[in-house]
Design a protein around this motif. Structure first.
Motif, mmCIF file in Angstrom:
data_model
loop_
_atom_site.group_PDB
_atom_site.id
_atom_site.type_symbol
_atom_site.label_atom_id
_atom_site.label_comp_id
_atom_site.label_asym_id
_atom_site.label_seq_id
_atom_site.Cartn_x
_atom_site.Cartn_y
_atom_site.Cartn_z
ATOM 1 N N HIS A 1 0.832 -1.209 0.000
ATOM 2 C CA HIS A 1 0.000 0.000 0.000
ATOM 3 C C HIS A 1 0.866 1.258 0.000
ATOM 4 N N LEU A 2 1.908 1.280 0.822
ATOM 5 C CA LEU A 2 2.779 2.456 0.890
ATOM 6 C C LEU A 2 3.492 2.690 -0.436
ATOM 7 N N LEU A 3 3.911 1.610 -1.089
ATOM 8 C CA LEU A 3 4.570 1.750 -2.392
ATOM 9 C C LEU A 3 3.576 2.219 -3.454
ATOM 10 N N ASP A 4 2.373 1.656 -3.451
ATOM 11 C CA ASP A 4 1.373 2.015 -4.462
ATOM 12 C C ASP A 4 0.928 3.465 -4.338
ATOM 13 N N THR A 5 0.852 3.951 -3.095
ATOM 14 C CA THR A 5 0.354 5.315 -2.869
ATOM 15 C C THR A 5 1.476 6.327 -2.659
ATOM 16 N N PRO B 1 -5.931 5.762 10.576
ATOM 17 C CA PRO B 1 -7.003 5.028 9.894
ATOM 18 C C PRO B 1 -6.955 5.150 8.380
ATOM 19 N N GLU B 2 -6.544 6.306 7.872
ATOM 20 C CA GLU B 2 -6.496 6.479 6.417
ATOM 21 C C GLU B 2 -5.472 5.555 5.770
ATOM 22 N N GLN B 3 -4.547 5.031 6.561
ATOM 23 C CA GLN B 3 -3.572 4.062 6.050
ATOM 24 C C GLN B 3 -4.057 2.632 6.294
ATOM 25 N N TYR B 4 -4.319 2.280 7.560
ATOM 26 C CA TYR B 4 -4.584 0.868 7.871
ATOM 27 C C TYR B 4 -5.953 0.401 7.397
#
Length: 375
Positions: free
Chosen positions: A216-220, A258-261
């Motif tokens: 998710h961190l890489l994609d965003t 929350p916007e991450q997990y």
């Protein structure tokens, strides 16, 4: 329609993820949702995961599918296992629905087995919860206590173990069921030719969670904050305890947002391990096509195995479907609830829901994805 004959609230409080349980007569007058021939037909398909396990003296041989010839196996000491039958056999949907007292995100798949006398898998330990429901025929199940067991042959990559002392030793007949939580060794022996249903529930591991966070961190292109410190160790070669804790606190900080997990969890928990039988339309649907079909009495059906997940307390109004995010700002909370909970939307319900242009557009998008189909 299948209806469970035990108190599910009591089961969840006393046995779920705690200890095994034999439930005799879990389903009254149980009728198999499929035949052995229908199961064998699924095992012929390349895209469906299947295997035959042959019981040999102190050993087992596994033959991976597709399987087209069964005469080679003889009349005893083997069983056919087919995974994710609920993805490919619509008539199994009502059986799955009986187990929705456990959340959809946990549901893994319906595995169905056809076994001849003497057929079975050796002592093994699973890392997921499983309900073992007996259909036609009889099987003897043994379950052991949790403990430290030696992997069979010293192979740490196998679920097979050496034998165990049973705490449960029971013969299951049609409609009987055995629940086994993760970590309890078990094995089966088929007494008479049998159909059995394994309803599995799985939760993500630490590896899967961390991998999903990283993806998710890489994609965003987020999670770019770097570690800073107010003091440095005396020895240049040393990484201080303070620095170690400071770096790990960056992860903790991310996991509190929350916007991450929430996005990570929604996408991860709505995905399937097994291939879905997508109902791709011959040509893209338009709203007019949906309106015409509903006017002629069509229903809207969810494909087998599709997970439609909503997160309590989500920072956005959305649904997660098979790892995809569907924005639902234009839908009411009642419409979102209906979409998340219904396997089948009958004609009258569909006509009512599609009175909303936003809901109609949502259905068109889901039909074009192959996630739903008109029946």
């Amino acid at each position: 329609m299948y209806k469970i004959n035990f108190n599910t609230s009591e089961f969840l409080s006393t046995h779920w993820q705690k200890e095994p349980l034999v439930i005799k007569g879990a389903f009254s007058n149980f009728v198999d949702p499929m035949s052995a021939d229908e199961l064998a037909g699924l095992a012929c398909e390349e895209e469906i995961s299947s295997r035959v396990v042959i019981t040999k003296e102190n050993n087992w041989e596994i033959i991976q599918g597709p399987i087209n010839d069964y005469e080679q196996f003889g009349e005893d000491n083997w069983q056919l296992l087919v995974q994710a039958v609920n993805h490919w056999f619509p008539d199994s949907a009502s059986l799955i629905e009986a187990f929705r007292f456990i959340p959809d995100w946990r549901f893994d798949d319906l595995m169905v087995s056809f076994a001849t006398p003497g057929g079975g898998v050796g002592p093994h330990i699973d890392n997921y919860d499983v309900f073992l429901l007996q259909g036609e025929g009889t099987r003897r199940w043994k379950v052991g206590a949790k403990g430290n067991y030696t992997p069979r042959g010293g192979d740490t990559h196998t679920a097979l173990i050496d034998d165990f002392e049973p705490i449960i030793d029971v013969v299951l007949e049609a409609g009987d069921m055995l629940y086994i939580p993760p970590g309890f060794p078990h094995c089966a022996q088929t007494l008479t030719t049998a159909l059995s249903y394994s309803i599995g529930f799985r939760a993500p591991s630490q590896q899967e969670l961390f991998s999903s966070v990283a993806d998710h961190l890489l994609d965003t292109n987020t999670g770019l904050k770097r570690f800073t410190s107010t003091s440095e160790p005396v020895a240049a070669s040393s990484v201080s305890i303070e620095h170690q804790k400071g770096m790990l606190s960056l992860l903790n900080e991310l996991l509190k947002q929350p916007e991450q997990y929430q996005t990570v969890l929604g996408q991860l928990l709505s995905q399937n391990r097994f291939e879905l039988d997508l109902s791709d339309p011959e040509s893209p649907y338009q709203r007019e096509d949906l309106t015409d079909a509903l006017s002629e009495g069509a229903e809207i059906h969810r494909i087998g195995g599709l997970k439609v997940i909503k997160l309590e307390g989500d920072t956005e109004q959305r649904l997660f479907i098979n790892g995809d995010i569907f924005a639902c700002e234009q839908l009411t909370s009642e419409e979102i609830e209906h979409l998340a909970n219904a396997f089948i939307i009958d004609n009258q319900q569909a006509l009512t829901l599609c009175g909303s242009s936003a809901m109609s557009e949502m259905f068109v998008g889901l039909l074009n994805k192959g996630f739903y189909y008109l029946a």
